[in-house]
Design a protein around this motif. Structure first.
Motif, PDB file in Angstrom:
ATOM      1  N   GLN A 256     -17.942 -18.077 -13.345  1.00 50.49           N
ATOM      2  CA  GLN A 256     -16.952 -18.261 -14.405  1.00 50.49           C
ATOM      3  C   GLN A 256     -16.201 -19.570 -14.274  1.00 50.49           C
ATOM      4  O   GLN A 256     -15.568 -20.015 -15.227  1.00 50.49           O
ATOM      5  CB  GLN A 256     -15.910 -17.129 -14.340  1.00 50.49           C
ATOM      6  N   ASP A 257     -16.208 -20.157 -13.090  1.00 52.42           N
ATOM      7  CA  ASP A 257     -15.472 -21.391 -12.841  1.00 52.42           C
ATOM      8  C   ASP A 257     -16.444 -22.567 -12.808  1.00 52.42           C
ATOM      9  O   ASP A 257     -17.461 -22.501 -12.108  1.00 52.42           O
ATOM     10  CB  ASP A 257     -14.814 -21.339 -11.448  1.00 52.42           C
TER      11      ASP A 257
ATOM     12  N   THR B  92     -12.888 -22.367 -17.296  1.00 53.86           N
ATOM     13  CA  THR B  92     -13.743 -21.187 -17.204  1.00 53.86           C
ATOM     14  C   THR B  92     -14.845 -21.261 -18.259  1.00 53.86           C
ATOM     15  O   THR B  92     -14.690 -21.906 -19.290  1.00 53.86           O
ATOM     16  CB  THR B  92     -12.940 -19.883 -17.390  1.00 53.86           C
TER      17      THR B  92
ATOM     18  N   VAL C 251     -10.031 -19.727 -12.136  1.00 59.51           N
ATOM     19  CA  VAL C 251      -9.685 -18.297 -12.158  1.00 59.51           C
ATOM     20  C   VAL C 251      -8.594 -17.974 -11.140  1.00 59.51           C
ATOM     21  O   VAL C 251      -7.589 -17.335 -11.468  1.00 59.51           O
ATOM     22  CB  VAL C 251     -10.928 -17.408 -11.918  1.00 59.51           C
TER      23      VAL C 251
ATOM     24  N   ARG D 184     -10.573 -23.204 -23.206  1.00 62.72           N
ATOM     25  CA  ARG D 184     -10.474 -22.780 -21.805  1.00 62.72           C
ATOM     26  C   ARG D 184     -10.809 -23.925 -20.852  1.00 62.72           C
ATOM     27  O   ARG D 184     -11.072 -23.693 -19.671  1.00 62.72           O
ATOM     28  CB  ARG D 184     -11.422 -21.597 -21.541  1.00 62.72           C
TER      29      ARG D 184
END
Ligand code: NAP
Length: 199
Positions: free
Chosen positions: A71-72, A96, A129, A111
């Motif tokens: 996610q990062d 993200t 995150v 994001r």
């Protein structure tokens, strides 16, 4: 493109590298050439499917809905989807995304933020995150006011190590962190006024 994929929940052995379709950015999204991907605690949760409750929360009952974890990310924008005006191809960003463990990943433009020149891609990819979780906890939920005392449990962990630094930056009076003894110097280095051994 090459991507890490998984078809079942489980230990790291369920992950493998295979050729995969390059994602196409949708409305409000961009395509990133991933330079570095971060591993936050959520990656482990989504890889293992634990706790089981998360499977019922829309991540996939029997198998992960998103085959590529991560996610990062930090990377370069290579294409923008409809409606994106704040970012352009060539921009170096971090934030993200969906499926960071691949050569390319889709990300919502809102994001992502420009990567500061003083951060390497690897450093920036370790931020989103965990640091945003710490920021939301202290600033948005905790409403930390200058001078207040803060106790950070797990102060050497992914979230905790940011929480110690952010608490000081937000003006906390006294920051106490808990960790195991081997990590006490790190927690002090991050700015904690006091360190407690949680063992
Ligand atoms: N809601 C969200 O969006 C979100 C996002 C990120 C994380 N999280 C959650 O936040 C938690 C922390 O995440 P993280 O990424 O910081 O994990 P982490 O890097 O694994 O750090 C957890 C820390 O907790 C400490 N710890 C473990 N067992 C402990 C115990 N029994 N008593 C006291 N301390 C203990 C460990 O300290 P030592 O190693 O020093 O023993 C470790 O440094 C996890 O539960 C994670 O799922 C939630």
């Amino acid at each position: 493109m090459r991507a890490v994929v998984q078809d079942v929940y489980g230990p790291p052995e369920v992950l493998r590298v295979e050729e995969s379709e390059r994602p196409v950015p949708g409305p409000g999204e961009v395509l990133l050439k991933v330079h570095a991907a971060g591993v936050d605690q959520g990656v482990w949760h989504l890889m293992t499917g634990r706790p089981h409750l998360l499977r019922a929360l829309g991540f996939g009952l029997r198998a992960p809905k998103t085959r590529t974890p991560g996610q990062d990310a930090a990377g370069r924008v290579t294409a923008v989807g409809p409606g994106v005006s704040a970012l352009r191809p060539g921009d170096e960003v971090y934030g993200t995304c969906s499926g960071a463990f691949a050569e390319y990943a889709r990300a919502r433009a809102d994001r992502l933020a420009p990567r500061p020149a003083r951060l390497t891609a690897e450093q920036a990819a370790a931020v989103p995150v965990s640091a945003c979780t710490a920021l939301q906890a202290l600033r948005d939920r905790g409403r930390l006011a200058p001078g207040q005392s803060v106790l950070v449990l797990g102060a050497a962990g992914g979230v905790g190590s940011y929480a110690v630094q952010l608490a000081k930056a937000l003006g906390a009076g006294r920051v106490t962190g808990t960790c195991r003894p081997a990590k006490a110097d790190l927690v002090r280095f991050l700015g904690a006024d006091e360190v407690l051994d949680h063992t």
